[in-house]
Write a protein that holds these residues in place. Structure first.
Motif, PDB file in Angstrom:
ATOM      1  N   ARG A 136      54.052  82.952  54.956  1.00  0.00           N
ATOM      2  CA  ARG A 136      55.151  82.239  54.296  1.00  0.00           C
ATOM      3  C   ARG A 136      54.629  81.123  53.404  1.00  0.00           C
ATOM      4  O   ARG A 136      55.186  80.822  52.350  1.00  0.00           O
ATOM      5  CB  ARG A 136      56.117  81.654  55.335  1.00  0.00           C
ATOM      6  CG  ARG A 136      57.132  82.668  55.843  1.00  0.00           C
ATOM      7  CD  ARG A 136      58.126  82.000  56.775  1.00  0.00           C
ATOM      8  NE  ARG A 136      59.003  82.947  57.429  1.00  0.00           N
ATOM      9  CZ  ARG A 136      60.130  83.444  56.910  1.00  0.00           C
ATOM     10  NH1 ARG A 136      60.502  83.071  55.694  1.00  0.00           N
ATOM     11  NH2 ARG A 136      60.875  84.283  57.576  1.00  0.00           N
ATOM     12  N   LYS A 137      53.542  80.481  53.854  1.00  0.00           N
ATOM     13  CA  LYS A 137      52.930  79.415  53.055  1.00  0.00           C
ATOM     14  C   LYS A 137      52.430  79.970  51.727  1.00  0.00           C
ATOM     15  O   LYS A 137      52.644  79.373  50.670  1.00  0.00           O
ATOM     16  CB  LYS A 137      51.749  78.796  53.822  1.00  0.00           C
ATOM     17  CG  LYS A 137      52.048  77.393  54.328  1.00  0.00           C
ATOM     18  CD  LYS A 137      50.874  76.840  55.115  1.00  0.00           C
ATOM     19  CE  LYS A 137      51.407  75.948  56.232  1.00  0.00           C
ATOM     20  NZ  LYS A 137      50.397  75.640  57.228  1.00  0.00           N
ATOM     21  N   ARG A 138      51.742  81.112  51.814  1.00  0.00           N
ATOM     22  CA  ARG A 138      51.219  81.739  50.586  1.00  0.00           C
ATOM     23  C   ARG A 138      52.375  82.111  49.657  1.00  0.00           C
ATOM     24  O   ARG A 138      52.341  81.825  48.456  1.00  0.00           O
ATOM     25  CB  ARG A 138      50.429  83.006  50.935  1.00  0.00           C
ATOM     26  CG  ARG A 138      49.005  82.734  51.390  1.00  0.00           C
ATOM     27  CD  ARG A 138      48.195  84.023  51.396  1.00  0.00           C
ATOM     28  NE  ARG A 138      48.757  85.037  52.294  1.00  0.00           N
ATOM     29  CZ  ARG A 138      48.473  85.129  53.589  1.00  0.00           C
ATOM     30  NH1 ARG A 138      47.640  84.288  54.136  1.00  0.00           N
ATOM     31  NH2 ARG A 138      49.027  86.066  54.333  1.00  0.00           N
ATOM     32  N   GLU A 139      53.399  82.709  50.258  1.00  0.00           N
ATOM     33  CA  GLU A 139      54.565  83.144  49.495  1.00  0.00           C
ATOM     34  C   GLU A 139      55.220  81.951  48.788  1.00  0.00           C
ATOM     35  O   GLU A 139      55.531  82.009  47.601  1.00  0.00           O
ATOM     36  CB  GLU A 139      55.564  83.735  50.493  1.00  0.00           C
ATOM     37  CG  GLU A 139      56.424  84.859  49.995  1.00  0.00           C
ATOM     38  CD  GLU A 139      57.273  85.361  51.157  1.00  0.00           C
ATOM     39  OE1 GLU A 139      58.458  84.974  51.204  1.00  0.00           O
ATOM     40  OE2 GLU A 139      56.739  86.087  52.024  1.00  0.00           O
ATOM     41  N   PHE A 140      55.381  80.884  49.550  1.00  0.00           N
ATOM     42  CA  PHE A 140      56.041  79.682  48.999  1.00  0.00           C
ATOM     43  C   PHE A 140      55.208  79.078  47.877  1.00  0.00           C
ATOM     44  O   PHE A 140      55.735  78.691  46.832  1.00  0.00           O
ATOM     45  CB  PHE A 140      56.262  78.653  50.110  1.00  0.00           C
ATOM     46  CG  PHE A 140      56.799  77.335  49.608  1.00  0.00           C
ATOM     47  CD1 PHE A 140      58.040  77.263  48.984  1.00  0.00           C
ATOM     48  CD2 PHE A 140      56.059  76.167  49.728  1.00  0.00           C
ATOM     49  CE1 PHE A 140      58.533  76.065  48.514  1.00  0.00           C
ATOM     50  CE2 PHE A 140      56.539  74.961  49.258  1.00  0.00           C
ATOM     51  CZ  PHE A 140      57.780  74.905  48.642  1.00  0.00           C
ATOM     52  N   ALA A 141      53.886  79.027  48.087  1.00  0.00           N
ATOM     53  CA  ALA A 141      53.017  78.425  47.066  1.00  0.00           C
ATOM     54  C   ALA A 141      53.124  79.181  45.749  1.00  0.00           C
ATOM     55  O   ALA A 141      53.224  78.563  44.679  1.00  0.00           O
ATOM     56  CB  ALA A 141      51.568  78.410  47.559  1.00  0.00           C
ATOM     57  N   SER A 142      53.157  80.519  45.820  1.00  0.00           N
ATOM     58  CA  SER A 142      53.200  81.264  44.558  1.00  0.00           C
ATOM     59  C   SER A 142      54.588  81.160  43.925  1.00  0.00           C
ATOM     60  O   SER A 142      54.725  81.068  42.708  1.00  0.00           O
ATOM     61  CB  SER A 142      52.783  82.729  44.767  1.00  0.00           C
ATOM     62  OG  SER A 142      53.817  83.458  45.365  1.00  0.00           O
ATOM     63  N   LYS A 143      55.614  81.130  44.769  1.00  0.00           N
ATOM     64  CA  LYS A 143      56.969  80.992  44.242  1.00  0.00           C
ATOM     65  C   LYS A 143      57.147  79.625  43.575  1.00  0.00           C
ATOM     66  O   LYS A 143      57.741  79.509  42.498  1.00  0.00           O
ATOM     67  CB  LYS A 143      57.982  81.154  45.384  1.00  0.00           C
ATOM     68  CG  LYS A 143      59.320  81.679  44.919  1.00  0.00           C
ATOM     69  CD  LYS A 143      60.128  82.163  46.107  1.00  0.00           C
ATOM     70  CE  LYS A 143      61.441  82.772  45.657  1.00  0.00           C
ATOM     71  NZ  LYS A 143      62.237  83.265  46.779  1.00  0.00           N
ATOM     72  N   LYS A 144      56.601  78.612  44.239  1.00  0.00           N
ATOM     73  CA  LYS A 144      56.717  77.259  43.699  1.00  0.00           C
ATOM     74  C   LYS A 144      55.984  77.148  42.360  1.00  0.00           C
ATOM     75  O   LYS A 144      56.497  76.562  41.401  1.00  0.00           O
ATOM     76  CB  LYS A 144      56.131  76.267  44.711  1.00  0.00           C
ATOM     77  CG  LYS A 144      56.330  74.826  44.308  1.00  0.00           C
ATOM     78  CD  LYS A 144      55.768  73.884  45.362  1.00  0.00           C
ATOM     79  CE  LYS A 144      55.816  72.445  44.883  1.00  0.00           C
ATOM     80  NZ  LYS A 144      55.200  71.523  45.843  1.00  0.00           N
ATOM     81  N   ALA A 145      54.785  77.744  42.313  1.00  0.00           N
ATOM     82  CA  ALA A 145      54.008  77.705  41.071  1.00  0.00           C
ATOM     83  C   ALA A 145      54.787  78.385  39.945  1.00  0.00           C
ATOM     84  O   ALA A 145      54.825  77.896  38.812  1.00  0.00           O
ATOM     85  CB  ALA A 145      52.659  78.390  41.280  1.00  0.00           C
ATOM     86  N   ARG A 146      55.417  79.519  40.279  1.00  0.00           N
ATOM     87  CA  ARG A 146      56.184  80.256  39.273  1.00  0.00           C
ATOM     88  C   ARG A 146      57.371  79.413  38.781  1.00  0.00           C
ATOM     89  O   ARG A 146      57.647  79.346  37.585  1.00  0.00           O
ATOM     90  CB  ARG A 146      56.679  81.577  39.880  1.00  0.00           C
ATOM     91  CG  ARG A 146      57.302  82.518  38.885  1.00  0.00           C
ATOM     92  CD  ARG A 146      57.555  83.900  39.498  1.00  0.00           C
ATOM     93  NE  ARG A 146      58.361  83.882  40.712  1.00  0.00           N
ATOM     94  CZ  ARG A 146      59.654  83.581  40.758  1.00  0.00           C
ATOM     95  NH1 ARG A 146      60.302  83.265  39.655  1.00  0.00           N
ATOM     96  NH2 ARG A 146      60.299  83.588  41.906  1.00  0.00           N
ATOM     97  N   LEU A 147      58.049  78.762  39.729  1.00  0.00           N
ATOM     98  CA  LEU A 147      59.212  77.941  39.358  1.00  0.00           C
ATOM     99  C   LEU A 147      58.803  76.737  38.508  1.00  0.00           C
ATOM    100  O   LEU A 147      59.503  76.366  37.560  1.00  0.00           O
ATOM    101  CB  LEU A 147      59.954  77.483  40.619  1.00  0.00           C
ATOM    102  CG  LEU A 147      60.803  78.570  41.294  1.00  0.00           C
ATOM    103  CD1 LEU A 147      61.226  78.143  42.692  1.00  0.00           C
ATOM    104  CD2 LEU A 147      62.024  78.904  40.460  1.00  0.00           C
ATOM    105  N   LEU A 148      57.658  76.133  38.857  1.00  0.00           N
ATOM    106  CA  LEU A 148      57.192  74.977  38.081  1.00  0.00           C
ATOM    107  C   LEU A 148      56.820  75.401  36.669  1.00  0.00           C
ATOM    108  O   LEU A 148      57.087  74.684  35.691  1.00  0.00           O
ATOM    109  CB  LEU A 148      56.003  74.308  38.776  1.00  0.00           C
ATOM    110  CG  LEU A 148      56.365  73.526  40.043  1.00  0.00           C
ATOM    111  CD1 LEU A 148      55.116  72.990  40.722  1.00  0.00           C
ATOM    112  CD2 LEU A 148      57.325  72.377  39.718  1.00  0.00           C
ATOM    113  N   GLN A 149      56.212  76.595  36.587  1.00  0.00           N
ATOM    114  CA  GLN A 149      55.870  77.155  35.275  1.00  0.00           C
ATOM    115  C   GLN A 149      57.149  77.359  34.458  1.00  0.00           C
ATOM    116  O   GLN A 149      57.215  77.007  33.272  1.00  0.00           O
ATOM    117  CB  GLN A 149      55.144  78.489  35.518  1.00  0.00           C
ATOM    118  CG  GLN A 149      54.920  79.345  34.280  1.00  0.00           C
ATOM    119  CD  GLN A 149      53.744  78.831  33.483  1.00  0.00           C
ATOM    120  OE1 GLN A 149      52.917  78.088  34.009  1.00  0.00           O
ATOM    121  NE2 GLN A 149      53.681  79.190  32.216  1.00  0.00           N
ATOM    122  N   GLU A 150      58.156  77.899  35.135  1.00  0.00           N
ATOM    123  CA  GLU A 150      59.452  78.137  34.493  1.00  0.00           C
ATOM    124  C   GLU A 150      60.039  76.814  33.992  1.00  0.00           C
ATOM    125  O   GLU A 150      60.547  76.734  32.879  1.00  0.00           O
ATOM    126  CB  GLU A 150      60.383  78.765  35.529  1.00  0.00           C
ATOM    127  CG  GLU A 150      61.397  79.731  34.982  1.00  0.00           C
ATOM    128  CD  GLU A 150      62.177  80.351  36.141  1.00  0.00           C
ATOM    129  OE1 GLU A 150      61.592  81.169  36.870  1.00  0.00           O
ATOM    130  OE2 GLU A 150      63.359  79.997  36.311  1.00  0.00           O
TER     131      GLU A 150
END
Ligand SMILES: [Zn+2]
Length: 252
Positions: A136-150
């Motif tokens: 879940r940590k890995r999943e959240f980190a990549s999702k967060k990175a994607r959202l910040l990029q957005e």
């Protein structure tokens, strides 16, 4: 000047709508990040709770083991004194005490075993939870990175549209612009409206036929007498053609 000015207002409103839309999307990002982290938070809370349960079980086991030691010591003392027993009655009482204490030890040891099994179970559950937390940590980190990029891209687009707006505003007559801003703030963000079939598309009330003629002819800039929005004639055939095209006829 009037013709061109009305077009500029329509363009301005289009930009304002885009800007507002981008701002809303950008403001949504922190909430989306928070929402994306909820699963992980929940999982970490679950892990913490399992840890506490494990510690509790461990504590209970140690207490029971101490109980066993204590009863064994008592039993030892009694057995040492067995030589001092004189009568049958005393002997019977001593044997009853010994049986009672042995029973106690047996029960405590059973409890210790049960607690050890329980601890083993918790350990297995914790391992699973830890694995889940890691993924879940890995999943959240990549999702967060994607959202910040957005959010960053939205920010850039927003800056572009604001620049477009600034240069457009320079071309709008100052009084007209002030008037537009007033209507926008009074009318929930929409300062310009089309007239279709004699109806103002901003407030959906009928526009006087004489005004419709003037709007059509673009002789003057006309405001809706009900909602005060700047009115323009939506040329139906053109609008329909635009709407049929991909990306055409987008919201003015
Ligand atoms: Zn109106």
């Amino acid at each position: 000047m009037e013709n061109n000015q009305l077009d500029l207002l329509i363009e301005l409103q289009d930009l304002d709508l885009q800007i507002r839309n981008l701002e809303a999307k950008k403001a949504q990002v922190p909430r989306e990040i928070e929402a994306a982290g909820l699963g992980l938070q929940e999982c970490l809370r679950g892990l913490e709770s399992l840890k506490q349960q494990s510690e509790q079980i461990e504590k209970e086991r140690r207490r029971r083991e101490l109980d066993v030691e204590e009863v064994r010591a008592t039993l030892g003392k009694i057995q040492q004194k067995s030589s001092e027993v004189k009568t049958n009655k005393e002997y019977a009482a001593m044997m009853a005490e010994v049986e009672f204490l042995k029973g106690k030890i047996f029960n405590f040891e059973e409890e210790v075993l049960a607690l050890m099994e329980k601890a083993e179970e918790k350990r297995a559950q914790m391992l699973l939870k830890e694995e889940e937390a890691a993924s879940r940590k890995r999943e959240f980190a990549s999702k967060k990175a994607r959202l910040l990029q957005e959010a960053e891209e939205l920010g850039k687009e927003l800056a572009d549209r604001r620049r477009d707006r600034d240069s457009l505003v320079l071309r709008v007559d100052e009084k007209l612009y002030q008037s537009y801003e007033r209507v926008v703030s009074m009318r929930g963000g929409l300062g310009v409206a089309a007239v279709k079939d004699g109806i103002c598309q901003g407030c959906h009330l009928r526009v006087r036929p004489q005004l419709v003629v003037e709007i059509k002819s673009r002789m003057a800039i006309i405001n809706c007498s009900h909602c005060n929005r700047f009115l323009y004639w939506a040329e139906e055939p053109v609008t329909r053609r635009q709407e049929a095209m991909p990306g055409g006829g987008k919201g003015v």
